[in-house]
Scaffold this active site. Structure first.
Site, PDB file in Angstrom:
ATOM      1  CG  HIS A 428     -12.018  69.013   0.610  1.00  0.00           C
ATOM      2  ND1 HIS A 428     -12.476  69.256   1.893  1.00  0.00           N
ATOM      3  CD2 HIS A 428     -12.571  69.984  -0.163  1.00  0.00           C
ATOM      4  CE1 HIS A 428     -13.264  70.312   1.880  1.00  0.00           C
ATOM      5  NE2 HIS A 428     -13.329  70.774   0.644  1.00  0.00           N
ATOM      6  CD  GLU A 429     -11.225  71.150  -3.788  1.00  0.00           C
ATOM      7  OE1 GLU A 429     -12.249  71.446  -4.448  1.00  0.00           O
ATOM      8  OE2 GLU A 429     -10.920  71.741  -2.740  1.00  0.00           O
ATOM      9  CG  HIS A 432     -16.568  70.057  -3.183  1.00  0.00           C
ATOM     10  ND1 HIS A 432     -17.444  70.401  -2.174  1.00  0.00           N
ATOM     11  CD2 HIS A 432     -15.401  70.697  -2.899  1.00  0.00           C
ATOM     12  CE1 HIS A 432     -16.832  71.199  -1.318  1.00  0.00           C
ATOM     13  NE2 HIS A 432     -15.597  71.388  -1.727  1.00  0.00           N
TER      14      HIS A 432
END
Length: 633
Positions: A428-429, A432
Site C-alpha cells: 500500500h505504501e 503511493h
C-alpha cells in the site's frame, strides 16, 4: 497510510489554525492537519470516446516528434496560453507517449495549471488532461516591478501559520536562480535546507496569486507551502509529500503470519528488473540490506540519519534471522523485520517494473543505468520507525529524489506487532510512490492531492495489495480486509471488506457525498477496482505466479491485466483526477493496450458500484449511475 495531500480549499489568514486531525482506526493521517488548505480538483479529461477527441484531427506528422504533436494539441485548446514542456516525457511499454506541460505567466510557472497529452503508438492522440488557468493573466510583470516580499518572510509565515517545528531566527537566503529561487541557511529542525521558488497559484475564484512555494522537509511532513508573495500573510495552499543472496521471509503472496510460514529464498530478484541484483547498484556490491532499489534499516528514534542506522550484515549473504509473532519485544527480531521489509519492497519494485513502472516512467532506483528518467531515488525503508505507531507512511518527491517509507509498530495487540510483517501495508505504501510518479508525470509529485484523487491514492494502494495476496482457490465470492493482522482486528481497518457482494460491501459512487477523509474515499475506489478485476479474471483466468505472463506486452490473465490497466490509467489521467476521469483513463488504457478488448468488463465493474455511463457530479452532489453504454457489451 498516507501520501501527500494538496491543501487549500480557500486562502486562510495565518491566524487561522488547522482543525484537529481527524483520525480513523488504523492507518490514518498524522502530523500537521492540512485539511483546511486543500485545493479542489479542477482538471478535465478528454478521453478517446468523447466527441471532442473524435473531432481532434491531430496525428503525428511523418518525422515529427511526439512532443511537437502534444504542443499542437495544447495550442488548439488554449491558443493564447504560454507554457513550457516538462522534461519528463517518455514512451510507456504499451507504446503510448506521455507529455506533460505547465502553464506560465510572465515566465513564471502557474504551479497547478497542468496539461498532459497521450499519443498512441500509431501517432494518434489518445486523450489529454487539462487544468490550465482560464482567467485573466495579470497585466504587469512582477519580475520587472519586483512586487513581492522577501522569501525569508514567506518561510517564517509558513512555519508560523502551519505550526511547523522549524527555527528560523537566524536564517539567511541564497539566490539560486536570479530572483525566483532561494535556499535558506541557518534553520533548525528540517532534514535539509528549506527552499523557496516564486510561482503563481490558480485559486478557486479563477484568479492568480503570486506566491512563494516554500519547501520544508520535516520528516513526518514534507511540505510545499504556497505563501502569498505580496503580503506574506496568507497561505493559499499546501502540498505534503508524505502520505499518511538468501532471505528468510514470508514469501510473495503471503500477506501476514496467519497465511503461512517463512521460507528461505535464494537470489529472489528478477534480473531484468534489477540488473544489479537487490544488493548492488552498479558501483558497489553490499553485504547488507542495501541496493539499487532500496536501503532498509531500523529507525527506532524516528530520525533521518538512515545511513548510519543498524541494518543486518552477512559476509555470506545469508539474511536468515529468528522471528516469532509472540515475541514480547519487536526489537528482539529487528533483523528479521528489516529483511522482510527489504524483500517485500524489492519484490514489488520488480513486479511493477514488469508491468511498466520502469526508469523512464519515474521508478525508484539509485542507478538508472542509462535507461532514462532520473536516478538517485531509491526508497529509504525504515523498519520499526519510532516516529509513530499504528500507522505507516510514504514520502514521494519528484523523480530524482529518494522516496521514504516509514513502517511502525502496531500496539493494538499484546505483544505488539510489526507492520513490516504485513506485506499489504508495505505494498500500500509503495503504491503511493507509484501513483505519485505516474499521475501528472515523474517530475510533478503534486497530482494525487485533490479531494477525490487523494482518496484514489489510498484506494490504489489497497487494490494492489489485495490483488497481490489472491490465492489459487479464490473466486469472486472471496472477501479480503486491509490491515487486519497488524490491527489485531479481523474486520480490518476499513469500514467494509473488499467484496463483490453488495450486502457485505454496499459502497457506490454516491457514498463519496458523505466521505470525511481520504481513506473512506479510497475504500470506495478500491471496491470498484476489485469488481473490475474479478470481471477480468472471469474472462481471462487468474495467474497465481508471482509474475505475469506477457504476450506482446499484455498480461494473459485477468489479475495482472487489471493491475496493468490501473497503472496505465494513472499515466493517462490528468493531474488530480476525479473518479470519473480516472475511470475513463482506465478505459482508454484498455483501448491502447488491447484495442478495446475489455470495455464491457471494465464498464460493468464500475457501473455495479454506481460509476456507470451517467454518473455525474451535479451541484456538488455525486449521482450514481448503474448504466453501461449501449453497444459495449
Amino acid at each position: 497510510m498516507r501520501l501527500l495531500s494538496l491543501a487549500g480549499a480557500m486562502a486562510l489568514p495565518l491566524c487561522v489554525l488547522a482543525h484537529p486531525t481527524h483520525r480513523t482506526r488504523g492507518i490514518a493521517r498524522r502530523g500537521i492537519d492540512l485539511t483546511p488548505y486543500r485545493l479542489p480538483g479542477n482538471a478535465e479529461y478528454t478521453s478517446s470516446r468523447t466527441s471532442a477527441m473524435r473531432s481532434l484531427l491531430f496525428e503525428r506528422a511523418d518525422g515529427e516528434d511526439y512532443v511537437e504533436t502534444a504542443k499542437k494539441v495544447l495550442q488548439s485548446v488554449h491558443p493564447d496560453a504560454t507554457f513550457r514542456v516538462i522534461d519528463d516525457h517518455y514512451v510507456g511499454d504499451n507504446g503510448v507517449a506521455h507529455v506533460h506541460l505547465l502553464q506560465t505567466a510572465h515566465g513564471i510557472d502557474i504551479d497547478n495549471a497542468n496539461f498532459n497529452v497521450n499519443i498512441d503508438k500509431n501517432g494518434k492522440v489518445l486523450s489529454y488532461g487539462n487544468s490550465f488557468f482560464s482567467g485573466k493573466i495579470p497585466d504587469s510583470d512582477p519580475l520587472t516591478k519586483r512586487s513581492f516580499s522577501d522569501p525569508v518572510e514567506a518561510l517564517k509565515a509558513a512555519a508560523t501559520g502551519l505550526g511547523i517545528p522549524l527555527t528560523a531566527d537566524d536564517v539567511t537566503s541564497e539566490g539560486l536562480d536570479g530572483t525566483t529561487s532561494y535556499t535558506f541557511k541557518g534553520t533548525k529542525g528540517a532534514l535539509s535546507d528549506p527552499t523557496a521558488d516564486l510561482v503563481y497559484l490558480a485559486k478557486p475564484d479563477n484568479t492568480l496569486a503570486l506566491t512563494w512555494r516554500v519547501e520544508t522537509d520535516m520528516n513526518s511532513n514534507w511540505l510545499l507551502t504556497y505563501v502569498d508573495a505580496e503580503t506574506a500573510e496568507t497561505i493559499h495552499g499546501v502540498v505534503d509529500y508524505i502520505s499518511d543472496a538468501t532471505y528468510q521471509v514470508y514469501p510473495w503472496g503471503l500477506n501476514d503470519p496467519t497465511e503461512g510460514s517463512r521460507q528461505i529464498l535464494e537470489d529472489p530478484w528478477d534480473s531484468k528488473a534489477s540488473e544489479f541484483t537487490w544488493i548492488g547498484d552498479g558501483k558497489a556490491k553490499y553485504k547488507t540490506t542495501r541496493g539499487n532499489n532500496g536501503i532498509a534499516q531500523s529507525n527506532p528514534d524516528g530520525g533521518d540519519d538512515y545511513l548510519n542506522n543498524h541494518r543486518p550484515e552477512s559476509s555470506s549473504l545469508k539474511f536468515v534471522y529468528p522471528y516469532s509473532p509472540n515475541a514480547t519485544s519487536p526489537s528482539s527480531y529487528i533483523d528479521a523485520s528489516i529483511t522482510q521489509l527489504f524483500y517485500t519492497a524489492n519484490t514489488y519494485h520488480d513486479l511493477l517494473y514488469t508491468l511498466g513502472f520502469n526508469e523512464k516512467a519515474g521508478n525508484f532506483e539509485a542507478n538508472n543505468n542509462g535507461a532514462g528518467g532520473k536516478g538517485n531515488d531509491f526508497v529509504i525503508l525504515n523498519a520499526q520507525d519510532g516516529s509513530g505507531t499504528n500507522n505507516a507512511m510514504f514520502g514521494s518527491p519528484p523523480d530524482g529524489r529518494p522516496g521514504r517509507m516509514y513502517m511502525f509498530i502496531w500496539t493494538e495487540s499484546n505483544p505488539p506487532r510489526d507492520g513490516s510483517m504485513e506485506a499489504g501495508i508495505v505494498i500500500h505504501e509503495y503504491t503511493h510512490g507509484l501513483s505519485s510518479r505516474l499521475t501528472g508525470g515523474p517530475a510533478n509529485a503534486r497530482c494525487v492531492d485533490g479531494e477525490e484523487s487523494g482518496g484514489m491514492g489510498e484506494g490504489w494502494g489497497d487494490f494492489m495489495a489485495t490483488a497481490v495476496r489472491l490465492k489459487s482457490g479464490d473466486t469472486r465470492q472471496t472477501d479480503y480486509t486491509m490491515g487486519a493482522w497488524a490491527a489485531n482486528d479481523p474486520k480490518g481497518i476499513r469500514d467494509y471488506p473488499y467484496s463483490t457482494s453488495m450486502t457485505k460491501n454496499p459502497l457506490t459512487y454516491a457514498h463519496l457525498n458523505n466521505v470525511t477523509e481520504v481513506h473512506e474515499g479510497g475504500t470506495i475506489w478500491a471496491s470498484m477496482l476489485y469488481e473490475v478485476m474479478w470481471n477480468l479474471i472471469d474472462k481471462h483466468g487468474k495467474n497465481d505466479a508471482p509474475k505475469p505472463d506477457l504476450k506482446d506486452g499484455v498480461p494473459t490473465d485477468g489479475k495482472y491485466l487489471s493491475m496493468k490497466l490501473v497503472m496505465d490509467g494513472m499515466a493517462l489521467q490528468p493531474c488530480n483526477p476525479s473518479f470519473i476521469q480516472a475511470r475513463d483513463a482506465i478505459l482508454d488504457a484498455d483501448v491502447a493496450l488491447t484495442k478495446s478488448g475489455n470495455q464491457c468488463e471494465i464498464w460493468k465493474g464500475f457501473a455495479k458500484r454506481g460509476l456507470g455511463e451517467r454518473a455525474a457530479l451535479k451541484n456538488g452532489i455525486r449521482v450514481d449511475s448503474f448504466d453501461v453504454p449501449k453497444g459495449v457489451c
